[in-house]
Design a protein around this motif. Structure first.
Motif, PDB file in Angstrom:
ATOM      1  N   ILE A 254       0.973  -1.195  -0.231  1.00  0.00           N
ATOM      2  CA  ILE A 254       0.032   0.162  -0.142  1.00  0.00           C
ATOM      3  C   ILE A 254       1.158   1.275  -0.012  1.00  0.00           C
ATOM      4  CG2 ILE A 254      -1.768  -1.218   0.767  1.00  0.00           C
ATOM      5  CD1 ILE A 254      -1.605  -0.419   3.633  1.00  0.00           C
ATOM      6  N   ARG A 255       1.097   1.364  -0.860  1.00  0.00           N
ATOM      7  CA  ARG A 255       2.829   2.375  -0.970  1.00  0.00           C
ATOM      8  C   ARG A 255       2.207   4.112  -1.600  1.00  0.00           C
ATOM      9  NH1 ARG A 255       7.314  -1.319  -4.227  1.00  0.00           N
ATOM     10  NH2 ARG A 255       8.259  -2.506  -1.678  1.00  0.00           N
ATOM     11  N   GLY A 256       1.026   3.372  -2.171  1.00  0.00           N
ATOM     12  CA  GLY A 256       0.647   5.161  -2.294  1.00  0.00           C
ATOM     13  C   GLY A 256      -0.217   5.295  -1.480  1.00  0.00           C
ATOM     14  N   SER A 257      -0.412   4.662   0.017  1.00  0.00           N
ATOM     15  CA  SER A 257      -1.054   5.460   1.283  1.00  0.00           C
ATOM     16  C   SER A 257      -0.293   5.908   2.340  1.00  0.00           C
ATOM     17  CB  SER A 257      -1.692   4.155   1.687  1.00  0.00           C
ATOM     18  OG  SER A 257      -2.154   4.228   2.759  1.00  0.00           O
ATOM     19  N   ALA A 258      -0.339   6.929   2.381  1.00  0.00           N
ATOM     20  CA  ALA A 258       0.080   8.272   3.127  1.00  0.00           C
ATOM     21  C   ALA A 258       0.436   7.507   4.695  1.00  0.00           C
ATOM     22  CB  ALA A 258       0.328   9.410   2.912  1.00  0.00           C
ATOM     23  N   THR A 259       1.618   6.681   5.035  1.00  0.00           N
ATOM     24  CA  THR A 259       1.400   6.692   6.191  1.00  0.00           C
ATOM     25  C   THR A 259       2.532   7.315   7.516  1.00  0.00           C
ATOM     26  OG1 THR A 259       0.692   3.937   5.761  1.00  0.00           O
ATOM     27  CG2 THR A 259       2.628   4.868   8.000  1.00  0.00           C
ATOM     28  N   CYS A 260       1.838   8.014   8.041  1.00  0.00           N
ATOM     29  CA  CYS A 260       2.831   9.352   8.516  1.00  0.00           C
ATOM     30  C   CYS A 260       3.379   9.044  10.525  1.00  0.00           C
ATOM     31  CB  CYS A 260       1.530   9.985   8.478  1.00  0.00           C
ATOM     32  SG  CYS A 260       1.665  11.089   6.532  1.00  0.00           S
ATOM     33  N   ALA A 261       4.156  10.033   9.749  1.00  0.00           N
ATOM     34  CA  ALA A 261       4.774   9.993  12.132  1.00  0.00           C
ATOM     35  C   ALA A 261       3.906  11.767  12.253  1.00  0.00           C
ATOM     36  CB  ALA A 261       5.690   9.805  12.195  1.00  0.00           C
ATOM     37  N   LEU A 262       3.269  11.894  12.787  1.00  0.00           N
ATOM     38  CA  LEU A 262       2.290  13.010  13.277  1.00  0.00           C
ATOM     39  C   LEU A 262       3.502  13.503  14.656  1.00  0.00           C
ATOM     40  CD1 LEU A 262      -0.814  13.036  12.137  1.00  0.00           C
ATOM     41  CD2 LEU A 262       0.796  13.872  11.125  1.00  0.00           C
ATOM     42  N   ARG A 263       3.890  14.682  14.725  1.00  0.00           N
ATOM     43  CA  ARG A 263       3.511  15.646  15.776  1.00  0.00           C
ATOM     44  C   ARG A 263       2.774  16.642  16.373  1.00  0.00           C
ATOM     45  NH1 ARG A 263       7.423  19.800  15.931  1.00  0.00           N
ATOM     46  NH2 ARG A 263       8.025  18.785  13.627  1.00  0.00           N
ATOM     47  N   PHE A 264       2.114  16.092  17.294  1.00  0.00           N
ATOM     48  CA  PHE A 264       1.426  18.054  18.021  1.00  0.00           C
ATOM     49  C   PHE A 264       2.046  18.456  18.874  1.00  0.00           C
ATOM     50  CE2 PHE A 264      -0.843  13.569  16.784  1.00  0.00           C
ATOM     51  CZ  PHE A 264      -2.083  14.699  15.513  1.00  0.00           C
ATOM     52  N   GLU A 265       1.745  20.099  18.850  1.00  0.00           N
ATOM     53  CA  GLU A 265       2.921  20.917  19.530  1.00  0.00           C
ATOM     54  C   GLU A 265       2.309  21.841  20.133  1.00  0.00           C
ATOM     55  OE1 GLU A 265       5.981  22.613  16.768  1.00  0.00           O
ATOM     56  OE2 GLU A 265       7.401  20.951  18.002  1.00  0.00           O
ATOM     57  N   GLY A 266       0.838  21.715  21.408  1.00  0.00           N
ATOM     58  CA  GLY A 266      -0.151  22.474  22.010  1.00  0.00           C
ATOM     59  C   GLY A 266      -1.241  22.448  20.656  1.00  0.00           C
ATOM     60  N   ALA A 267      -1.258  21.072  19.975  1.00  0.00           N
ATOM     61  CA  ALA A 267      -2.442  21.313  18.904  1.00  0.00           C
ATOM     62  C   ALA A 267      -3.852  21.743  19.249  1.00  0.00           C
ATOM     63  CB  ALA A 267      -2.643  20.802  18.001  1.00  0.00           C
ATOM     64  N   ARG A 268      -4.522  23.417  18.494  1.00  0.00           N
ATOM     65  CA  ARG A 268      -5.938  23.047  19.271  1.00  0.00           C
ATOM     66  C   ARG A 268      -6.844  21.778  19.136  1.00  0.00           C
ATOM     67  NH1 ARG A 268      -7.667  28.107  19.593  1.00  0.00           N
ATOM     68  NH2 ARG A 268     -10.065  27.484  20.378  1.00  0.00           N
ATOM     69  N   GLY A 269      -7.414  21.358  20.340  1.00  0.00           N
ATOM     70  CA  GLY A 269      -8.531  19.995  20.353  1.00  0.00           C
ATOM     71  C   GLY A 269      -9.918  19.957  20.589  1.00  0.00           C
ATOM     72  N   TRP A 270     -10.566  19.249  21.134  1.00  0.00           N
ATOM     73  CA  TRP A 270     -12.003  19.170  21.665  1.00  0.00           C
ATOM     74  C   TRP A 270     -12.592  17.968  21.661  1.00  0.00           C
ATOM     75  CZ3 TRP A 270     -10.537  22.273  18.383  1.00  0.00           C
ATOM     76  CH2 TRP A 270     -10.368  23.793  17.887  1.00  0.00           C
ATOM     77  N   LEU A 271     -12.836  18.204  23.031  1.00  0.00           N
ATOM     78  CA  LEU A 271     -12.957  16.972  23.931  1.00  0.00           C
ATOM     79  C   LEU A 271     -14.728  16.020  23.319  1.00  0.00           C
ATOM     80  CD1 LEU A 271     -12.356  14.733  25.886  1.00  0.00           C
ATOM     81  CD2 LEU A 271     -14.069  15.971  27.518  1.00  0.00           C
ATOM     82  N   VAL A 272     -13.578  15.083  22.535  1.00  0.00           N
ATOM     83  CA  VAL A 272     -15.014  14.148  22.223  1.00  0.00           C
ATOM     84  C   VAL A 272     -15.604  13.535  23.627  1.00  0.00           C
ATOM     85  CG1 VAL A 272     -15.849  12.205  20.596  1.00  0.00           C
ATOM     86  CG2 VAL A 272     -14.485  14.135  19.418  1.00  0.00           C
ATOM     87  N   GLY A 273     -16.654  13.137  23.506  1.00  0.00           N
ATOM     88  CA  GLY A 273     -17.430  12.906  24.252  1.00  0.00           C
ATOM     89  C   GLY A 273     -16.792  12.878  26.758  1.00  0.00           C
ATOM     90  N   GLU A 274     -16.720  12.084  27.136  1.00  0.00           N
ATOM     91  CA  GLU A 274     -16.327  12.360  28.661  1.00  0.00           C
ATOM     92  C   GLU A 274     -15.128  11.997  28.357  1.00  0.00           C
ATOM     93  OE1 GLU A 274     -18.491  12.769  30.806  1.00  0.00           O
ATOM     94  OE2 GLU A 274     -20.420  12.626  29.480  1.00  0.00           O
ATOM     95  N   ALA A 275     -14.888  12.747  29.638  1.00  0.00           N
ATOM     96  CA  ALA A 275     -13.297  12.595  29.514  1.00  0.00           C
ATOM     97  C   ALA A 275     -12.883  11.275  30.258  1.00  0.00           C
ATOM     98  CB  ALA A 275     -12.930  14.025  31.683  1.00  0.00           C
ATOM     99  N   HIS A 276     -11.724  10.635  29.619  1.00  0.00           N
ATOM    100  CA  HIS A 276     -10.998   9.564  30.345  1.00  0.00           C
ATOM    101  C   HIS A 276     -12.053   8.763  29.641  1.00  0.00           C
ATOM    102  CE1 HIS A 276      -9.360  12.396  33.029  1.00  0.00           C
ATOM    103  NE2 HIS A 276      -9.789  12.474  33.503  1.00  0.00           N
ATOM    104  N   GLY A 277     -13.117   8.813  28.689  1.00  0.00           N
ATOM    105  CA  GLY A 277     -13.980   8.086  28.246  1.00  0.00           C
ATOM    106  C   GLY A 277     -13.590   7.859  27.349  1.00  0.00           C
ATOM    107  N   GLY A 278     -12.365   7.543  26.409  1.00  0.00           N
ATOM    108  CA  GLY A 278     -11.965   7.881  24.921  1.00  0.00           C
ATOM    109  C   GLY A 278     -11.888   6.117  24.396  1.00  0.00           C
ATOM    110  N   LEU A 279     -11.962   5.948  25.242  1.00  0.00           N
ATOM    111  CA  LEU A 279     -11.647   4.092  24.681  1.00  0.00           C
ATOM    112  C   LEU A 279     -13.418   3.915  24.227  1.00  0.00           C
ATOM    113  CD1 LEU A 279      -9.227   1.526  26.581  1.00  0.00           C
ATOM    114  CD2 LEU A 279      -9.100   2.883  24.149  1.00  0.00           C
TER     115      LEU A 279
END
Length: 578
Positions: A254-279
């Motif tokens: 699957i070489r045409g698929s970009a499999t990436c290493a990502l770095r988040f540096e204080g990126a803005r995000g929003w909680l989905v669901g309950e805190a600590h309920g991510g799984l």
């Protein structure tokens, strides 16, 4: 060798094997959907897969992806193909009408996905997680987040990713270190590194929506301290969020698929669901993804079968011991006439068509679970879909790779060269056994959580479906009945062995899953044989399906006995490796 969607067999499964038109009438959301509409959808999907995606497959494999100053360029033609995909309305196919979707059944989406993966697995990776992300946000996100992000996912304007894996945390999510610090406006600053992120950066859609597992400051240790955050590539004010692509993996397939290493540096995000309920939120997406990965295995099996059949009908070597009377004797026959090749080709056909029936069956149970107005039926469908998911993910992907290898063998030395597409199919298919929960994890999930964990309730429902088919009195029903009897008798033994040795179920899990997969294959072909009995005796479909069913029970079902013996043999302890 091009890809041509197997529309005839897809329609056989929908019309005869599943009887979807009758079932849809009992589901209000799909009451207006009929086989004519389904046929139109499949034909258009087949045209897109065969004419747009398949021609890009080998070229995309050779070119791969490029990382230039933090931006990923996908292979030539991939962005245009994605625009055609969006213009065709394909991202919206199985999404709810109230979110801008077309509201069509999941089983039609399963057929679409099979075609996408069979024609161009690498390209399809960019779209593969979208429906799971849609379900995740629809189930767990706040109303504000849903209104902001669901329309873009449904329309295809935004492509989502699933950011779980870290360098030190793969299957053990409890080890992840990515963190999320609360900000004054209710958002979070997400920091950390993620690995093996499919489509983490690309040029297909302008925006990319990362669904990231991270820890809040007050998170307890382990997997119970994980939260899910929504982190877009672009913020609403038009600025770029602090998400960086640090590298691309150089992969076997699957070489045409970009499999990436990502770095988040204080990126803005929003909680989905309950805190600590991510799984809990993430698993909505992962369970959808696991069925879709199973369909990747089906797609690879179909692509391998098509390649092998076409080559075997043309390649001439030696004289076959026997040939049909319609084939004149020559100095060299097509290799499709030789017994060893016939057996390989029949296995490719029979396993592939059996998987198709079972994969669409699981998707159909999802439709019932979501849309049935009868509570008992919804509950049954939910339990069956959950039980079938790890079996389909593990067994289909295993067969996708195994059958690609068998197909390559049909080509002989040519199969090992890039002159024919089968070597790419073999390489591309291998990853599906690993990601979205390795097949070993699927086996553990099946036996420990889905079978032993609920006291065998869901397993009894599945066995009941198989036993009902075995009671039909149709051809091969008796053989299926023997399989059901053996499977039912095994479960008390497995319970007893597990009670006496807490490691036993982990040792037996792989063979137990394979055993269930073989029983389901027998079920698929017993039902197929029954479905064609109403056709005329000389109808080619009836003749072929009965031949395939006979091959399944004569040549493939001995594997059931082998796995049955292995489940019992797992009582012996495994030595440790020094």
């Amino acid at each position: 060798m091009g890809y041509k969607a197997p529309l005839g067999d897809m329609q056989f499964v929908l019309q005869h094997w599943l009887g979807v038109e009758r079932a849809w009438r009992d589901l209000p959301a799909y009451a207006e959907v009929d086989l004519a509409l389904a046929g139109q959808v499949l034909e258009e999907a087949a045209r897109f897969a065969g004419e747009v995606l398949a021609p890009l497959n080998s070229a995309g494999d050779r070119q791969g992806c490029r990382l230039l100053e933090g931006e990923v360029l996908t292979p030539d033609g991939f962005p245009a193909a994605y625009r055609a995909y969006v213009d065709g309305g394909w991202p919206a196919l199985a999404c709810a009408v109230e979110q801008g979707g077309q509201g069509l059944p999941q089983v039609l989406d399963a057929a679409l996905l099979e075609m996408l993966y069979a024609s161009n697995h690498a390209w399809a990776m960019y779209t593969g997680i979208a429906h799971g992300a849609y379900l995740c946000l629809k189930t767990h996100a706040s109303e504000a987040l849903q209104q902001r992000w669901l329309p873009g996912i449904v329309s295809g304007e935004t492509l989502p990713t699933m950011c779980l894996t870290e360098p030190q945390a793969g299957s053990d999510v409890g080890l992840l270190r990515c963190r999320a610090e609360p900000l004054a406006d209710g958002s979070y600053a997400v920091s950390g590194n993620k690995l093996f992120i499919s489509g983490g950066e690309h040029d297909l859609s302008r925006d990319i929506l990362h669904l990231v597992l991270a820890r809040l400051p007050d998170a307890p240790a382990g997997s119970r301290g994980v939260s899910l955050l929504l982190v877009p590539k672009w913020l609403d004010d038009g600025t770029r969020n602090a998400v960086h692509c640090d590298g691309l993996e150089h992969k076997l397939g699957i070489r045409g698929s970009a499999t990436c290493a990502l770095r988040f540096e204080g990126a803005r995000g929003w909680l989905v669901g309950e805190a600590h309920g991510g799984l809990a939120a993430m698993f909505v997406m992962m369970n959808s993804a696991r069925l879709h990965v199973g369909l990747q295995g089906l797609g690879h099996a179909e692509a391998a079968w098509q390649c092998a059949r076409e080559y075997a009908l043309e390649r001439r070597q030696m004289r076959a011991p026997r040939r049909p009377t319609s084939v004149p004797a020559t100095a060299a026959d097509p290799i499709s006439l030789h017994p060893a090749m016939r057996r390989s080709l029949l296995e490719l056909r029979v396993r592939t068509e059996g998987m198709r029936a079972l994969g669409y069956w699981a998707a159909h149970w999802l439709d019932i679970a979501a849309e049935s107005v009868e509570g008992g039926q919804r509950d049954k469908a939910t339990k069956l879909a959950a039980l079938l998911t790890p079996i389909i993910k593990a067994s289909f992907t295993d067969q996708g790779f195994t059958l690609a290898s068998k197909a390559l063998q049909v080509f002989g030395g040519y199969g090992y060269t890039a002159e024919f597409p089968i070597e790419q199919t073999l390489r591309d298919s291998r990853i599906a056994l690993i990601y979205e929960g390795s097949n070993e994890i699927q086996a553990n999930d099946l036996l420990l959580r889905k079978v032993l964990g609920d006291g065998g309730e869901a397993f009894a429902l599945l066995l009941g479906e198989l036993q009902a088919e075995a009671a039909s009195g149709a051809p091969f029903a008796d053989a299926l009945g023997e399989t059901c009897e053996a499977l039912g008798a095994l479960l008390p033994e497995v319970r007893a062995f597990s009670a006496a040795d807490d490691e036993y179920p982990y040792r037996a899990a792989g063979d137990f899953l394979s055993l269930c997969a073989m029983a389901l294959l027998a079920f698929a072909w017993a039902r197929s044989a029954r479905c064609v009995m109403a056709l005329a005796e000389d109808d080619p479909l009836r003749v072929e399906k009965l031949e395939s069913a006979g091959f399944c029970f004569d040549y493939l079902m001995p594997d059931f006995d082998r796995h049955l013996a292995a489940v019992r043999a797992a009582r012996a302890p495994l030595p440790f490796i020094a």
